[in-house]
Design a protein around this motif. Structure first.
Motif, PDB file in Angstrom:
ATOM      1  N   TRP A 251       0.838  -1.197   0.000  1.00  0.00           N
ATOM      2  CA  TRP A 251       0.000   0.000   0.000  1.00  0.00           C
ATOM      3  C   TRP A 251       0.877   1.253   0.000  1.00  0.00           C
ATOM      4  O   TRP A 251       0.932   2.007   0.964  1.00  0.00           O
ATOM      5  CB  TRP A 251      -0.976   0.000   1.174  1.00  0.00           C
ATOM      6  N   THR A 252       1.562   1.459  -1.102  1.00  0.00           N
ATOM      7  CA  THR A 252       2.408   2.629  -1.250  1.00  0.00           C
ATOM      8  C   THR A 252       1.547   3.882  -1.374  1.00  0.00           C
ATOM      9  O   THR A 252       0.368   3.807  -1.755  1.00  0.00           O
ATOM     10  CB  THR A 252       3.277   2.507  -2.497  1.00  0.00           C
ATOM     11  N   PRO A 253       2.109   5.040  -1.089  1.00  0.00           N
ATOM     12  CA  PRO A 253       1.353   6.276  -1.324  1.00  0.00           C
ATOM     13  C   PRO A 253       0.878   6.404  -2.766  1.00  0.00           C
ATOM     14  O   PRO A 253      -0.208   6.945  -3.016  1.00  0.00           O
ATOM     15  CB  PRO A 253       2.357   7.370  -0.950  1.00  0.00           C
ATOM     16  N   GLU A 254       1.663   5.911  -3.705  1.00  0.00           N
ATOM     17  CA  GLU A 254       1.267   5.999  -5.103  1.00  0.00           C
ATOM     18  C   GLU A 254       0.018   5.167  -5.370  1.00  0.00           C
ATOM     19  O   GLU A 254      -0.897   5.606  -6.087  1.00  0.00           O
ATOM     20  CB  GLU A 254       2.405   5.546  -6.006  1.00  0.00           C
ATOM     21  N   ARG A 255      -0.038   3.980  -4.798  1.00  0.00           N
ATOM     22  CA  ARG A 255      -1.213   3.131  -4.987  1.00  0.00           C
ATOM     23  C   ARG A 255      -2.449   3.759  -4.350  1.00  0.00           C
ATOM     24  O   ARG A 255      -3.526   3.824  -4.967  1.00  0.00           O
ATOM     25  CB  ARG A 255      -0.956   1.750  -4.390  1.00  0.00           C
ATOM     26  N   ALA A 256      -2.295   4.235  -3.128  1.00  0.00           N
ATOM     27  CA  ALA A 256      -3.435   4.840  -2.439  1.00  0.00           C
ATOM     28  C   ALA A 256      -3.870   6.126  -3.124  1.00  0.00           C
ATOM     29  O   ALA A 256      -5.065   6.442  -3.172  1.00  0.00           O
ATOM     30  CB  ALA A 256      -3.079   5.110  -0.980  1.00  0.00           C
ATOM     31  N   ALA A 257      -2.920   6.880  -3.663  1.00  0.00           N
ATOM     32  CA  ALA A 257      -3.259   8.124  -4.345  1.00  0.00           C
ATOM     33  C   ALA A 257      -4.190   7.866  -5.515  1.00  0.00           C
ATOM     34  O   ALA A 257      -5.137   8.630  -5.757  1.00  0.00           O
ATOM     35  CB  ALA A 257      -1.985   8.822  -4.816  1.00  0.00           C
ATOM     36  N   GLN A 258      -3.943   6.788  -6.258  1.00  0.00           N
ATOM     37  CA  GLN A 258      -4.811   6.451  -7.385  1.00  0.00           C
ATOM     38  C   GLN A 258      -6.218   6.098  -6.904  1.00  0.00           C
ATOM     39  O   GLN A 258      -7.220   6.461  -7.534  1.00  0.00           O
ATOM     40  CB  GLN A 258      -4.225   5.274  -8.167  1.00  0.00           C
TER      41      GLN A 258
END
Length: 667
Positions: A240-247
């Motif tokens: 759950w990287t910030p990039e994944r959550a951002a999307q």
């Protein structure tokens, strides 16, 4: 309360109260308008016209009681007690007027039981999934915080008394961060605002955990001593990287990184939320996941740290409402069936419900305005074979469908003790004036109905002060009466988990719990899109591409208590929907246009509000229609809950109001 010749002329707050400090909140600062409104119901009424047209004649109490007793007994004889259904909510706050003798009366009748909750139960249950208890921090301790996360709560409007404590913390250097799918007046006052897509909060929380663990911003000592499952949680959030959550959330990755960094480094950090976020398909998971954050950072060790929602669960320290249940009144044949208050429409219309609901009692609430899937409720109320009894102060949308209406007192006309969800004090509610007309408290209604039914058990006729004294314990009762309030018998410094002591089987908070599979829940905090959400069912999303929010917005009628009073509602204009400018342009809608908001449940004609980019409160893909309007004040007699979702929440008995998809078109 200032009373002159038996008339209340002025209502003011108690300056000595440690929480309210003399300020009245929007729910009560115009309360005398309601008490003395010419629209107030003051006498029993019996229906003379068709259901829904509000045609009634005045009746005596004896006549109305006899009519109810006769119809009720016939229904019980023909269909059994479970064909009777009570529906009561929190319209009248208080220990005994909200819920006491009604439990005894309906137990004696052998009715179906009302179960579940429109508000509060899912937040409570979700919190307990992680910590083993719904208990949390004292909201007033926010004054000691250095970082305050207001997550899904519009504090300046709906929790007004807490805001001065937040400002007190800010004066000492605290930062306030608001996380909300709507740009509320609280968000406008924040130091930083994040606006995730509706229903994606859990993804944001998991990404925060990812950053906290990745960057070593955790309190390993607290984790090792007082939690279980950290290794499993670490592996779980690794992806759950910030990039994944951002999307998923519609945010920028750097926003998530910044939030996690601040939460992991600024101490004490205080998370405040309330019940809004529970109104989702995965409402319990929101609270299950949110409660993991202060465990990771050890925030519970600090005054002004931790997590705070309703503190109503602390009331059990001095209140035992189980005394209102009397075993001897319950029929020996077995437990009565439970029917969800959140699915009243289904309960009244579903042919599979056996026995069919033939009598409905509504009190302390107005389900046609406050409950979801309201058009289905309306269909049920229109049944000619349904006998409906309503106890009310006004001719509400629901009361219009009653066969008999009994006039109810307001808060200043009856005796009660008022527990709080927002602070740790009990209030003494002494009647300031005599009841207007022939209004009676709820407790007196149940006593009169018991007598009309020929019941003789003394527990059905217990007087109000005796009921209160039987339930309240461990306090100086006379001091409570004299002073008007008393603090619950809890410590001044409420930090329940400084040294763990979580009431779980091993005394530790649970990042992982395999037992949750028995509840249909994952063992670890997990993000799942709602079926009726922007990231959910593709076919449904194609037909209805906008996520509907129904917030409390209006200053002159925060809820439905004032929205039928003309001088309150006129100052707010007319019911509206707010659209993002790009969504409006795509539909050819201009500011002020009449539009239809619709889905498979119903439709609602309102005015469109299209703010400029710098004034917008909703983001693309979201439409907001405010809660609180009543049908008599809308073009088609419907309110926003005609559209909302009555799907059950994942755990705790809540309902998914906010997981509602709609389309909007110009009319």
């Amino acid at each position: 309360m200032e009373v002159v010749d038996g008339v209340a002329v002025k209502m003011s707050g108690n300056a000595d109260h440690p929480y309210s400090r003399g300020e009245l909140c929007p729910k009560v600062n115009r309360f005398l308008d309601r008490v003395y409104s010419p629209q107030r119901l003051l006498y029993p009424l019996v229906r003379t016209g068709s259901k829904g047209e509000a045609s009634f004649r005045q009746a005596t109490w004896d006549e109305a009681l006899a009519m109810v007793a006769q119809q009720l007994q016939k229904i019980i004889d023909d269909h059994g007690g479970e064909a009777v259904l009570p529906w009561g909510d929190a319209g009248t706050q208080g220990l005994i007027q909200m819920n006491s003798l009604d439990r005894r009366f309906f137990a004696k009748v052998g009715s179906s039981r009302q179960i579940d909750s429109l508000c509060g139960a899912t937040a409570k249950a979700g919190t307990a999934l992680t910590m083993g208890t719904p208990l949390c921090a004292d909201p007033m301790d926010v004054a000691h915080a250095k970082l305050i996360l207001l997550w899904g709560t519009n504090t300046r409007l709906t929790n007004r008394h807490l805001w001065p404590f937040i400002e007190e913390a800010r004066a000492k250097g605290a930062r306030v961060v608001v996380i909300d799918p709507l740009r509320t007046i609280t968000a406008q006052a924040a130091d930083h605002f994040l606006q995730p897509l509706p229903g994606t909060d859990v993804a944001l929380m998991l990404a925060m955990m990812h950053v906290l663990i990745r960057d070593g911003l955790i309190n390993q000592d607290y984790i090792d001593r007082y939690t279980e499952g950290f290794a499993e949680l670490s592996a779980h959030v690794e992806s759950w990287t910030p990039e994944r959550a951002a999307q998923e959330c519609g945010l920028r990755a750097e926003e998530i990184e910044r939030l996690a960094l601040e939460y992991g480094t600024i101490k004490p950090a205080f998370i405040r939320t309330l019940i809004g976020a529970e109104h989702r398909e995965h409402g319990a998971m929101f609270f299950r996941t949110l409660t993991c954050l202060p465990l990771l950072t050890g925030a519970w060790r600090y005054r002004g740290g931790g997590y705070s929602r309703s503190v109503g669960s602390y009331n059990s320290v001095n209140i035992d409402d189980s005394v209102f249940d009397v075993a001897g009144l319950i029929d020996a044949a077995g437990e009565r069936r439970g029917l969800s208050m959140n699915r009243l429409g289904r309960n009244l219309t579903d042919p599979a419900i056996d026995p069919r609901v033939m009598a409905l009692f509504v009190y302390n609430g107005n389900p046609l305005v406050t409950a979801p899937n309201a058009d289905l409720i309306r269909q049920g109320l229109e049944r000619e074979d349904l006998f409906t009894v309503v106890s009310e102060q006004f001719m509400t949308d629901t009361a219009r469908y009653a066969d008999v209406i009994f006039p109810a007192t307001t808060q200043i006309e009856h005796l009660d003790v008022v527990p709080s969800w927002g602070h740790l004090y009990l209030g003494w509610n002494h009647p300031a004036i005599a009841p207007l007309g022939e209004c009676v408290p709820n407790t007196e209604l149940w006593r009169r109905l018991s007598a009309a039914m020929g019941f003789s058990e003394p527990e059905l006729f217990e007087d109000d002060e005796s009921l209160i004294r039987s339930a309240v314990h461990g306090l100086d009762f006379e001091a409570l009466q004299r002073e008007g309030f008393a603090r619950l018998t809890v410590d001044d410094d409420v930090r329940p988990f400084v040294e763990g002591n979580f009431p779980t089987p091993n005394g530790k908070a649970l990042f992982v719990d395999p037992r949750l599979s028995a509840l249909g829940l994952p063992a670890l905090p997990t993000y799942e899109p709602a079926q009726e959400g922007l990231n959910g069912n593709a076919d449904l999303r194609h037909r209805f591409p906008l996520s509907l929010m129904s917030p409390k917005t209006h200053l002159r009628f925060l809820n439905s208590s004032y929205s039928d009073l003309e001088h309150h509602v006129l100052s707010e204009g007319e019911i509206y929907c707010e659209l993002a400018p790009e969504d409006a342009r795509a539909r050819g809608i201009a500011d002020g246009d009449r539009v239809r908001v619709w889905n498979d449940r119903s439709s609602l004609v309102v005015a469109a509000r299209i703010p400029s980019d710098d004034q917008r409160r909703v983001r693309a893909g979201v439409v907001s229609v405010p809660f609180g309007w009543v049908g008599s004040r809308t073009q088609d007699g419907r309110t926003v809950n005609a559209l909302t979702n009555d799907q059950a929440a994942d755990h705790g008995g809540g309902v998914a109001f906010y997981d509602t998809l709609v389309e909007v078109e110009k009319v």
